[in-house]
Each structure stands twice: as structure tokens, then as C-alpha cells.
Design an enzyme around this catalytic site. Structure first.
Site, PDB file in Angstrom:
ATOM      1  N   HIS A 113      -6.244   6.952   4.590  1.00  0.00           N
ATOM      2  CA  HIS A 113      -5.337   6.167   3.748  1.00  0.00           C
ATOM      3  C   HIS A 113      -5.996   5.822   2.419  1.00  0.00           C
ATOM      4  O   HIS A 113      -5.384   5.957   1.355  1.00  0.00           O
ATOM      5  CB  HIS A 113      -4.922   4.886   4.470  1.00  0.00           C
ATOM      6  CG  HIS A 113      -4.238   3.903   3.575  1.00  0.00           C
ATOM      7  ND1 HIS A 113      -2.944   4.072   3.124  1.00  0.00           N
ATOM      8  CD2 HIS A 113      -4.667   2.740   3.017  1.00  0.00           C
ATOM      9  CE1 HIS A 113      -2.607   3.069   2.342  1.00  0.00           C
ATOM     10  NE2 HIS A 113      -3.630   2.240   2.258  1.00  0.00           N
ATOM     11  N   HIS A 132      -4.847   6.452  -1.853  1.00  0.00           N
ATOM     12  CA  HIS A 132      -5.037   5.601  -3.034  1.00  0.00           C
ATOM     13  C   HIS A 132      -5.678   6.297  -4.238  1.00  0.00           C
ATOM     14  O   HIS A 132      -5.328   5.998  -5.384  1.00  0.00           O
ATOM     15  CB  HIS A 132      -5.886   4.376  -2.667  1.00  0.00           C
ATOM     16  CG  HIS A 132      -5.094   3.254  -2.093  1.00  0.00           C
ATOM     17  ND1 HIS A 132      -4.337   2.398  -2.863  1.00  0.00           N
ATOM     18  CD2 HIS A 132      -4.929   2.852  -0.808  1.00  0.00           C
ATOM     19  CE1 HIS A 132      -3.746   1.504  -2.083  1.00  0.00           C
ATOM     20  NE2 HIS A 132      -4.085   1.757  -0.831  1.00  0.00           N
ATOM     21  N   GLU A 190       1.295   0.242  -2.793  1.00  0.00           N
ATOM     22  CA  GLU A 190       1.297   0.701  -1.399  1.00  0.00           C
ATOM     23  C   GLU A 190       2.596   1.418  -1.014  1.00  0.00           C
ATOM     24  O   GLU A 190       2.561   2.500  -0.439  1.00  0.00           O
ATOM     25  CB  GLU A 190       1.060  -0.478  -0.447  1.00  0.00           C
ATOM     26  CG  GLU A 190      -0.359  -1.018  -0.479  1.00  0.00           C
ATOM     27  CD  GLU A 190      -1.374  -0.137   0.239  1.00  0.00           C
ATOM     28  OE1 GLU A 190      -1.023   0.986   0.661  1.00  0.00           O
ATOM     29  OE2 GLU A 190      -2.535  -0.569   0.350  1.00  0.00           O
ATOM     30  N   SER A 224       0.171   8.548   2.729  1.00  0.00           N
ATOM     31  CA  SER A 224      -0.705   8.788   3.879  1.00  0.00           C
ATOM     32  C   SER A 224      -0.003   8.597   5.213  1.00  0.00           C
ATOM     33  O   SER A 224      -0.643   8.669   6.263  1.00  0.00           O
ATOM     34  CB  SER A 224      -1.924   7.860   3.804  1.00  0.00           C
ATOM     35  OG  SER A 224      -1.524   6.495   3.831  1.00  0.00           O
TER      36      SER A 224
END
Length: 264
Positions: free
Chosen positions: A122, A127, A167, A186
Site C-alpha cells: 500500500h 502512495h 487515500e 492498492s
């Protein structure tokens, strides 16, 4: 984020290298193989451009140091391995210093399709491509700076702005809705859900409305916010977000659109 975890942080050696096992490298490889076709179909251009610029390895877990070397030359960011769970204070401090905290472990096969807490897949796969875009990198830093400026009692309000943009944000591109957020990139299931699920509520980006919108971390989101342009985050970053939080608190939270087991 859950209060506890079965995972144990992996620590770098004296040279800054984290040793991942062949099995852990294979989990990374298989996660990328599963998710990349979905990302290429559903993800927004800023994410895909960031991926192209970073050229993350596909057959092994990347090292934070190698990612930092690339990011530093692009937007002045670095990535630093941390334990699985860190508090908001440290999280905001690191963002303010243009350092991304990355949980160092990778999920097990048992949690291959869904893991509640963030892992290295993730953190890096999700990111890092966004931090290649200066607008998104600067907005992330603004979130951190705001966290340092506000009271600890405001943290749960501020983090919603990060949650619903970096996010789990969506964006309009060429008349279609695309996935921008790292949590979407993700997540095999939620990526498609966020864009295609007809029951989902997709709202126009609005800072105050976001601050007042509760969420849960353990479900696919029932509500997403949609940017018209990443430039909207530049404008959001110019706002007095501490004052926005106080206004949101005075207005109160919206009723959640999910079963209440806890609040984000």
C-alpha cells in the site's frame, strides 16, 4: 487504522537495507501482477504518470532508500520505514517534513486480497506515484503542517481530508470518473467498486463537507468525493484549514451511511 496488528515491523540494517525473504518478494510480485491491469484501466492520469516516472520494481519489494533517491530529485520527498502503527502526531510531523512513513512489512498470503492496516505494498505501490506530482506532494505536506498547527482533538477531523483525497479520492477525466487515491490503487476490490458500483454516492469535492463526513476503514466506502482537477487541492491548501476544522466541528458530523461500529 487498527489498534493492534499481527504483523511485525522489519528494520533496516546499518546500510539502510531491509531484508525481505523470497516468499515476501513473491507476494509483492503477485500483488503487482494482479493489480496493475486494474490500475491501468481505472486509475487517474496523475497516478499513472507517477508510476511511469518511478518505474517501481515488479519482482521484489522495493527499498525505501531507492525510492527516496528518485523522489528527492522530483519533489523533494523521501520515504522512511516505520512500525506498522504510528500516531497522528508523528504522521503529521513526517508529512510536514516531506517524509512519508512506510510500514515496512508486507502482507501474508492469508491477507492477500484485503488487509486492514497499511503494508509496504500500500505504502509504496499506492502512495509513491502520487508524490511524484508536485500538487499532490504539496497538498500532503499541507495536511502535515495543519496537523502540527491544530489541537490533538482536531486530528480525527483533519485526517478525513487526507482520507477522502490522497487515500480514497476520485477525479473526473475526459468525462469519466477515475480513481486517484492510494488506498484505491492498492485495493483490488475497492478500486473497481469506487468507480463502477451504482450504489456508491459520489459527491463533488468540498472541504467542509469532507471534514464532516465520517468513514470506516474496514469496508468499501459508501461515499467518495470527486475532484474536477488536482488543482482544486492547490486551492484547498491555501485555505485556513484549522479554521475550517472549527467550522466543521460547530456544524457537526453528518450521519454515517454505514453500520456504526466505529468512526474514522
Amino acid at each position: 487504522m487498527p489498534k493492534d496488528t499481527k504483523y511485525i515491523a522489519k528494520h533496516p540494517d546499518d546500510a539502510g537495507h531491509i531484508h525481505y525473504t523470497p516468499d515476501e518478494d513473491a507476494v509483492w510480485r503477485d500483488l503487482v501482477a494482479q493489480q496493475q491491469p486494474n490500475v491501468e484501466y481505472y486509475a487517474a492520469k496523475p497516478f499513472l504518470d507517477g508510476q511511469a516516472a518511478l518505474q517501481l520494481p515488479i519482482d521484489r519489494v522495493p527499498q525505501c532508500a531507492e525510492i527516496s533517491e528518485k523522489l528527492m530529485g522530483m519533489t523533494g520527498w523521501s520515504v522512511e520505514p516505520v512500525p506498522a502503527l504510528i500516531g497522528f502526531s508523528r504522521f503529521f510531523q513526517m508529512l510536514a517534513n516531506r517524509t512519508f512513513p512506510a510500514a515496512s512489512f508486507i502482507r501474508s498470503r492469508e491477507d492477500f486480497d484485503y488487509i486492514e492496516e497499511p503494508d509496504i505494498f500500500h505504502e509504496i505501490y499506492g502512495h509513491m506515484p502520487l508524490l511524484v506530482d508536485k500538487r499532490l506532494a504539496d497538498f500532503s505536506q499541507k495536511i502535515g503542517e495543519t496537523g502540527l498547527a491544530c489541537d490533538k482533538s482536531d486530528y480525527a477531523w483533519l485526517i478525513r481530508l487526507y482520507w477522502f483525497t490522497i487515500e480514497f479520492g476520485l477525479i473526473r477525466e475526459g468525462g469519466a470518473v477515475k480513481a486517484l487515491g492510494s488506498g484505491l490503487a492498492s485495493s483490488p476490490g475497492e478500486l473497481r467498486h469506487s468507480v463502477e458500483e451504482p450504489s456508491v454516492v459520489r459527491k463533488d469535492f468540498d472541504v467542509l463537507e469532507i471534514l464532516r463526513t465520517p468513514y470506516r476503514i474496514d469496508i468499501n466506502q459508501p461515499i467518495y468525493f470527486v475532484l474536477d482537477s488536482v488543482d482544486q487541492l492547490i486551492e484547498a491548501g491555501k485555505r485556513d484549514l484549522v479554521r475550517d476544522i472549527q467550522e466543521a466541528k460547530s456544524l457537526g458530523l453528518f450521519a454515517p451511511k454505514y453500520e456504526v461500529k466505529g468512526d474514522g
